[in-house]
Motif scaffolding. Sequence first.
Motif, mmCIF file in Angstrom:
data_model
loop_
_atom_site.group_PDB
_atom_site.id
_atom_site.type_symbol
_atom_site.label_atom_id
_atom_site.label_comp_id
_atom_site.label_asym_id
_atom_site.label_seq_id
_atom_site.Cartn_x
_atom_site.Cartn_y
_atom_site.Cartn_z
ATOM 1 N N TRP A 58 0.828 -1.207 0.000
ATOM 2 C CA TRP A 58 0.000 0.000 0.000
ATOM 3 C C TRP A 58 0.861 1.256 0.000
ATOM 4 N N VAL A 59 1.912 1.263 0.794
ATOM 5 C CA VAL A 59 2.804 2.423 0.848
ATOM 6 C C VAL A 59 3.448 2.654 -0.513
ATOM 7 N N ALA A 60 3.833 1.559 -1.190
ATOM 8 C CA ALA A 60 4.523 1.675 -2.470
ATOM 9 C C ALA A 60 3.650 2.318 -3.537
ATOM 10 N N GLU A 61 2.340 2.099 -3.475
ATOM 11 C CA GLU A 61 1.453 2.605 -4.517
ATOM 12 C C GLU A 61 0.632 3.810 -4.076
ATOM 13 N N THR A 62 0.947 4.363 -2.919
ATOM 14 C CA THR A 62 0.173 5.476 -2.363
ATOM 15 C C THR A 62 1.035 6.729 -2.283
ATOM 16 N N GLY A 63 0.457 7.875 -2.587
ATOM 17 C CA GLY A 63 1.186 9.129 -2.529
ATOM 18 C C GLY A 63 1.582 9.503 -1.115
ATOM 19 N N ALA A 64 2.637 10.304 -0.986
ATOM 20 C CA ALA A 64 3.160 10.683 0.321
ATOM 21 C C ALA A 64 2.124 11.423 1.155
ATOM 22 N N ASP A 65 1.315 12.283 0.525
ATOM 23 C CA ASP A 65 0.300 13.023 1.282
ATOM 24 C C ASP A 65 -0.688 12.076 1.953
ATOM 25 N N SER A 66 -1.080 11.021 1.243
ATOM 26 C CA SER A 66 -2.035 10.064 1.816
ATOM 27 C C SER A 66 -1.407 9.267 2.948
ATOM 28 N N LEU A 113 -7.267 14.975 2.474
ATOM 29 C CA LEU A 113 -8.114 13.801 2.636
ATOM 30 C C LEU A 113 -8.573 13.283 1.281
ATOM 31 N N PRO A 114 -8.932 12.021 1.189
ATOM 32 C CA PRO A 114 -9.512 11.517 -0.067
ATOM 33 C C PRO A 114 -10.748 12.331 -0.434
ATOM 34 N N PRO A 115 -11.023 12.508 -1.707
ATOM 35 C CA PRO A 115 -12.156 13.352 -2.129
ATOM 36 C C PRO A 115 -13.487 12.931 -1.521
ATOM 37 N N ASP A 116 -13.682 11.625 -1.290
ATOM 38 C CA ASP A 116 -14.958 11.155 -0.773
ATOM 39 C C ASP A 116 -14.946 10.930 0.737
ATOM 40 N N ALA A 117 -13.900 11.373 1.417
ATOM 41 C CA ALA A 117 -13.824 11.187 2.867
ATOM 42 C C ALA A 117 -14.799 12.141 3.557
ATOM 43 N N GLU A 118 -15.690 11.594 4.360
ATOM 44 C CA GLU A 118 -16.669 12.408 5.054
ATOM 45 C C GLU A 118 -16.170 12.779 6.442
ATOM 46 N N ALA A 119 -16.687 13.866 6.981
ATOM 47 C CA ALA A 119 -16.295 14.338 8.308
ATOM 48 C C ALA A 119 -17.523 14.838 9.048
ATOM 49 N N TRP A 120 -17.631 14.444 10.303
ATOM 50 C CA TRP A 120 -18.680 14.968 11.177
ATOM 51 C C TRP A 120 -18.005 15.797 12.255
ATOM 52 N N ASP A 121 -18.324 17.059 12.290
ATOM 53 C CA ASP A 121 -17.662 17.965 13.219
ATOM 54 C C ASP A 121 -18.434 18.075 14.532
ATOM 55 N N GLY A 122 -17.678 18.197 15.627
ATOM 56 C CA GLY A 122 -18.280 18.557 16.898
ATOM 57 C C GLY A 122 -18.987 17.460 17.649
ATOM 58 N N ILE A 123 -18.736 16.187 17.329
ATOM 59 C CA ILE A 123 -19.357 15.111 18.090
ATOM 60 C C ILE A 123 -18.294 14.095 18.496
ATOM 61 N N SER A 124 -18.639 13.272 19.478
ATOM 62 C CA SER A 124 -17.710 12.259 19.963
ATOM 63 C C SER A 124 -17.793 11.011 19.104
ATOM 64 N N VAL A 125 -16.841 10.119 19.297
ATOM 65 C CA VAL A 125 -16.844 8.872 18.540
ATOM 66 C C VAL A 125 -18.045 8.021 18.932
#
Length: 425
Positions: A58-66, A113-125
Amino acid sequence: MTSRAAAESARRVSRCVTALIAEQPFFGSLALRLPIRPDPSRETLASDGSEIRYDPAWVAETGADSVKTAIARVVLACALKHHTRRGDRDPARWQHASQLVTHGLLRDAGFILPPDAEAWDGISVEQAYDRLPGPESGEGAGDGGDPDPGGEAGNDNDAADTGDDGADAPSLPGNGDAPPSADPAGTGEVMDSPGGDATGCDSAEAPATVEQEQAWDEAMHQALNLARAQGKLPGAVAETVRSAHISRLDWRSLLRRFMTDAAKSDYTWSQPNRRFIDSGLYLPALHSEAAGTIAVMIDSSGSLPSDLLAAFWTEIRGIAGEIRPETLLLLQVDTEVREAAEHTAYDLPQEIAIRGRGGTDFRPGFEWIAERGIAPAVCLYFTDLECSHYPKAEPPYPVLWVNWGAPPGEWNREPWGERIDIAAG
């Protein structure tokens, strides 16, 4: 994968950690705490709080930012103790919830982040877990409604504030009978802590898990200080991590954190970090220098509770032996400085004989230090806060008020510094 390709993956991981140290020192210093090793059984990159494992392919085929984002996400999740808090909840759904609540913090800190990565702000896990669809989610889960602002009883919040970002709850990964992905967003996996039975309801209380959580508390606060000193501390991350941990720490842990922060920490390239040598990574070591002067002021007015003073002084002596300040300045103050003594970490008295017993005034001790041109790394003031006479200006060093009395009101609330409240027992 050939040995040459595996070695190149190790070098790529090493470069990513080095970049985090320079660009995002909070995340970089946390990553340096953990050994990093290849593990082809992982889907991408993962951590259980005691090490980081990565799939070389995975590291070999993944960009440094990811790769940098994945490293940052797993250490942030460990700082928020996602690896110790799952209990008997569904692992895949918990993983998804962990990613949702950390993505926003990573985005605000400048990670890609990946383009389709979702984020929920302000809540706990825990709140995110309950909102995700599943057999335990209950009525209203996944409908985009407001989460329970308090979260589950007894759980810490991962956010400084609770609220709803208006996002609809996404679906769990996987189709039909296919097993769900261990890393649904491709931003790193958080595994259960190895310190206890992660499927048991009492796993968070297992001794090994408690010890690991305390180690993460100390590492997290040191990382905050390193990043703050470099002017590279993301504000949202600082508030979230502080809020998630402060209620879990007793006064002894808070005192230890405050004093430990006095020791100057930085990176050194003079020798490789031994945690990573076996994995073929060359990374700097994190080291701490001895603190300079630590000032301890004791409010010697009125009825000082001897049992709390003894407990306080025992903690001071123990922590001082670890961080080895050049000088520990001990002042006893009521309406004036009654006694001043200088010690090293090796000659601290076993007990303190109290001098004074007059009224209370917080100004004389700080004036005494200023008149002599002393610049302590930190100042600890042991008091019941039954006084409103504070110096007009905040001193140019951190101050911790160790309060053995009732919580202060408006008339005697400390105007600056931090405060911890202690009580007998």
